[in-house]
Each structure stands twice: as C-alpha cells, then as structure tokens.
Write an enzyme that holds these catalytic residues in place. Structure first.
Site, PDB file in Angstrom:
ATOM      1  N   LYS A  58      38.836  30.288  38.352  1.00 58.00           N
ATOM      2  CA  LYS A  58      40.218  30.913  38.626  1.00 58.00           C
ATOM      3  C   LYS A  58      41.044  29.865  39.567  1.00 58.00           C
ATOM      4  O   LYS A  58      41.275  30.380  40.428  1.00 58.00           O
ATOM      5  CB  LYS A  58      40.090  32.430  38.750  1.00 58.00           C
ATOM      6  CG  LYS A  58      41.672  33.007  38.562  1.00 58.00           C
ATOM      7  CD  LYS A  58      42.078  33.109  37.064  1.00 58.00           C
ATOM      8  CE  LYS A  58      43.440  33.947  37.457  1.00 58.00           C
ATOM      9  NZ  LYS A  58      44.181  33.797  35.830  1.00 58.00           N
ATOM     10  N   ASP A  74      40.501  33.297  32.246  1.00 60.22           N
ATOM     11  CA  ASP A  74      41.293  34.388  31.241  1.00 60.22           C
ATOM     12  C   ASP A  74      41.315  33.510  29.826  1.00 60.22           C
ATOM     13  O   ASP A  74      40.939  34.053  28.763  1.00 60.22           O
ATOM     14  CB  ASP A  74      42.674  34.691  31.596  1.00 60.22           C
ATOM     15  CG  ASP A  74      43.474  33.675  32.515  1.00 60.22           C
ATOM     16  OD1 ASP A  74      42.767  32.351  32.597  1.00 60.22           O
ATOM     17  OD2 ASP A  74      44.502  33.738  32.956  1.00 60.22           O
ATOM     18  N   ASP A 124      29.389  37.925  34.627  1.00 63.84           N
ATOM     19  CA  ASP A 124      28.982  39.174  34.204  1.00 63.84           C
ATOM     20  C   ASP A 124      29.783  39.682  33.119  1.00 63.84           C
ATOM     21  O   ASP A 124      29.342  40.140  31.691  1.00 63.84           O
ATOM     22  CB  ASP A 124      29.092  39.995  35.300  1.00 63.84           C
ATOM     23  CG  ASP A 124      28.857  41.722  35.236  1.00 63.84           C
ATOM     24  OD1 ASP A 124      27.848  41.677  34.274  1.00 63.84           O
ATOM     25  OD2 ASP A 124      29.649  42.593  35.465  1.00 63.84           O
TER      26      ASP A 124
END
Ligand code: NAD
Ligand code: IPM
Ligand code: MN
Length: 368
Positions: free
Chosen positions: A189, A221, A245
């Site tokens: 990110k 994303d 995760d």
C-alpha cells in the site's frame, strides 16, 4: 526415517481435523516404513482452560525439540472477552514468533473436480495456481503492544518492520517464483504507508539479483479485486503479514472452500509448523462436518518441506484428488451431485485411496 511430530489440535474443529492428519500420516508411515512419533500438546483456548495461558512453556519446549509441528486452529467465543495477551490467538502468534517462522506459504491450487464448488465462474478460475507468501512474524501483529489512551477514546496499533525482516521474505518470494513460473507480484500500500514504500524499494533492489523473475507491484486494494477477477495473472505473490492474511482467505474462494487451503510456516533451516489457513470454525465445531482436507494437505506440506519426502507428500495430494474425483465432498463445498460426507468419512475415503495406491505400487514393484 524416524520423526518426532508435535500435534497442537487447539480449539473447535482443530481437534476434529487433527485426528484426520494423524491417521493419514500413520498410513504413510506404514507404507514407506517410516516411524512418526506424535506428541500432543496444548495451545490456544484449550491451554487457557488447563493452564490459564494460551502458550504453556512445555508446549514451547516440545516444539523447539520437534522435527515438525502440526496445528489445528485456535480461538472461539468462550475466550473472546479475555485481555489481549491471554487470548487463544496470542498462543498461535507466540509460537510463530518464538520459533522464528517468518515465511508462511499458502498455495492456492484448485482441484478440477471442485470447479463447480466456487461461486466464481469456471472460465475465470480454471487453471489458477497461486502461491501466496505471507510475512508472518512482523508488521501490525507484532508492533509495540496495542494500547487504549485518553479514557479509551484513542487506540494505537503499531506497524513495525526492520529492513532485514522485509529482505528475507522478499528473497523467499523471488526464490519461490524461480521454482514456479518466474513471476512475482509484490503487494503493498505504497500510496499510503511508509512501510510499504520501504517494502517496494527492497523489491526493486532485490529484483536486480533475480533478473530471470518478472516483478510487478500491485496496491493491495487492486490486488484483492484482481485475485478473483483475473486469478490466472498471478503466479507467486509476496506480501506483508496483514495483507497476506486477508488475501489468502479471499483466494480460498478459487478452490471452493476455505476448508481446502493448507499452509506451511517455515524458517530458513526448514523447521516448520503446518496448519490449515482456516480458523476454529465455531459455527460448525462439534458437528462432525468440518472439511479435513486443508489439514491433511498441510501434513503433506510437512512431509515435503520439513522431511524432504516428496513422494509421500504427492501420494497424499493424489489421494485427496481421487476422493474429490469420486464425488465425495463435505458440506462447505457447494456441489451438485456427488456424495456429501462428514469429516470421518472424508478421511476414510482419503485412507482408502492411499491404500489402493499403496497396493498398486507394491504390485507394480513385484512385476518390476
Ligand atoms: P474461520 O476460518 O474459523 O471460519 C470462517 C468460515 O469458514 C466459517 O463459516 C466456517 O464454518 C468455515 N470453515 C472454516 N474452516 C472450515 C472447515 N475446515 N470446514 C468447513 N468449513 C470451514 O474464521 P472465523 O469464524 O472468522 O474465526 C473463528 C475463530 O477462529 C476466531 O476465534 C479466530 O480468531 C480463529 N482463527 C484461528 C485461525 C488459526 O488458528 N490459524 C485462523 C483464523 C481464525
Ligand atoms: C491465520 C489467522 C491468524 C492470523 C489469527 C488467528 C491470529 O487468521 O492464521 O490466518 O491472523 O495470522
Ligand atoms: Mn487468517
């Protein structure tokens, strides 16, 4: 070979599926003339109920001496109101950190007979074969202890990484991509987080050492979206702890069920802890219907990665494939047709397919 294996069944469906892994490994041991000695220890809620801590010292000591560790799952509502440091999940995080298991390999490979079980279109998921490599002992999970400040109105979680922690997992990503199709997707990110900018810099630096591997960077994303719209564009994914995760549970949809996914948590010397990706599944625990295949496939990863037993691992994977081809499925797999079975029956079917294989092999040997 003689191997000492620690079993940590934990909580919920963890106890039900651990039994499946054990009987499958016993069958492999007798077929290949190995001796697997199992030592069972407590972790998570099970340990809290007996010793008031999620990771007892004797569990740590046993794991430190073992050749490998199998873990079921931890957690459940019963322990959800305990303070953070006493929750079952702390036991799992603690054993990963104490043993230095920084690399979590989560292979996401669909079985052809389960193409129908996914809510995604067959033409989208057909042929997808992804290895997600998740950093496992750093990031938000292991920053300074979380705290509530100012009468509980402010909360702080800390994302902390040292450069070398990023370097070793990124190296693992490149090395793994080399053993696959030479394509590495690094997920971060970097448009928001400083940790991600450092991660991206390291990936760029390292890519010079692996000129044969093609690298792409994706923001997390967008990666989440592409994972289920264009899964076949991925080969090997490397990412930090929390992103890995989340993305791995999402990717399980490609295989039809979270109950199908195995994982290996390893360090550089090959010592490893093997566990399915899913949790204790409180909604189905005790009903005898949990899918044992993620756990059984985790035991195959143990044979391959910790013991170098490639043939034995492949036999388990083939036996699982056979069961699915024969139409057996647990209720988490939304299948039309076939035979719905519970945990025990599915395990028996894996055993039956292993035995058939073993008999065929020995007949093959007799006439070789
Ligand atoms: P979960 O993975 O336990 O369950 C999510 C969903 O998947 C549930 O509907 C469940 O029934 C289903 N599912 C999971 N495993 C299955 C299996 N083998 N067969 C059939 N269906 C299966 O996640 P959750 O419900 O968000 O968490 C429950 C507890 O597990 C929490 O306490 C959480 O902290 C813990 N957890 C532990 C681990 C671990 O031990 N590695 C991983 C994830 C969650
Ligand atoms: C996993 C689990 C754990 C994690 C939890 C139970 C601490 O979700 O193994 O994927 O977040 O690592
Ligand atoms: Mn998870």
């Amino acid at each position: 070979m003689n191997k000492d294996i620690i079993l940590l069944p934990g909580d919920g469906v963890g106890t039900e599926i651990m039994e499946s892994a054990k009987v499958v490994l016993n069958a492999i041991a007798s077929e290949f003339d190995h001796t697997f000695t199992f030592h069972q220890h407590k972790i998570g809620g099970d340990a809290i109920d007996h010793y008031e801590v999620p990771l007892p010292d004797d569990t740590i000591a046993a794991c430190q001496k073992a050749d490998a560790i199998l873990l079921g799952a931890v957690g459940g509502e019963k322990w959800d109101s305990l303070p953070a440091h006493l929750r079952p999940e702390k036991g799992l995080l603690g054993i990963r950190k104490t043993l230095g298991l920084f690399a979590n390999l989560r292979p996401v490979k669909g079985f052809t007979s389960l193409l129908d079980a996914s809510p995604l279109k067959e033409e989208v998921i057909n042929g997808s074969d992804i290895l997600i490599i998740r950093e496992l002992t750093g990031g938000l999970y292991f920053g300074k202890p979380s705290e509530r400040r100012e009468d509980g109105e402010v909360v702080v979680d800390t994302l902390y990484y040292q450069r070398n922690e990023m370097e070793r997992i990124i190296d693992k990503g490149f090395e793994s991509a080399r053993l696959r199709n030479n394509h590495l997707t690094s997920v971060d990110k970097a448009n928001v987080l400083e940790s991600s900018r450092m991660w991206r810099e390291i990936v760029e630096e390292k890519s010079k050492d692996y000129p044969d591997v093609t690298v792409e960077h994706l923001l997390v994303d967008a990666a989440a979206m592409k994972l289920i719209t264009q899964p076949d564009r991925f080969d090997t994914i490397v990412t930090e702890n929390l992103f890995g995760d989340i993305l791995s549970d999402e990717a399980s949809v490609l295989t039809g069920s979270l109950g199908m996914l195995p994982s290996a948590s390893i360090r550089s010397d090959g010592v490893g802890l093997y566990e399915p990706v899913h949790g204790s599944a409180p909604d189905i625990a005790g009903k005898g219907i949990a899918n044992p295949l993620g756990m059984i496939l985790s035991s195959a990863l143990m044979l391959r990665h910790s013991f170098g037993m490639e043939q034995e691992a492949a036999e388990i994977e083939e036996a699982v494939n056979e069961c699915l081809e024969q139409g057996y499925y647990t209720p988490d797999l939304q299948m039309d047709g076939g035979t719905q079975v519970g945990t025990k029956e599915m395990t028996e079917m894996v055993l039956e397919n292993l035995t058939t294989k073993s008999v065929c092999n020995s007949i093959g040997n007799m006439y070789a």
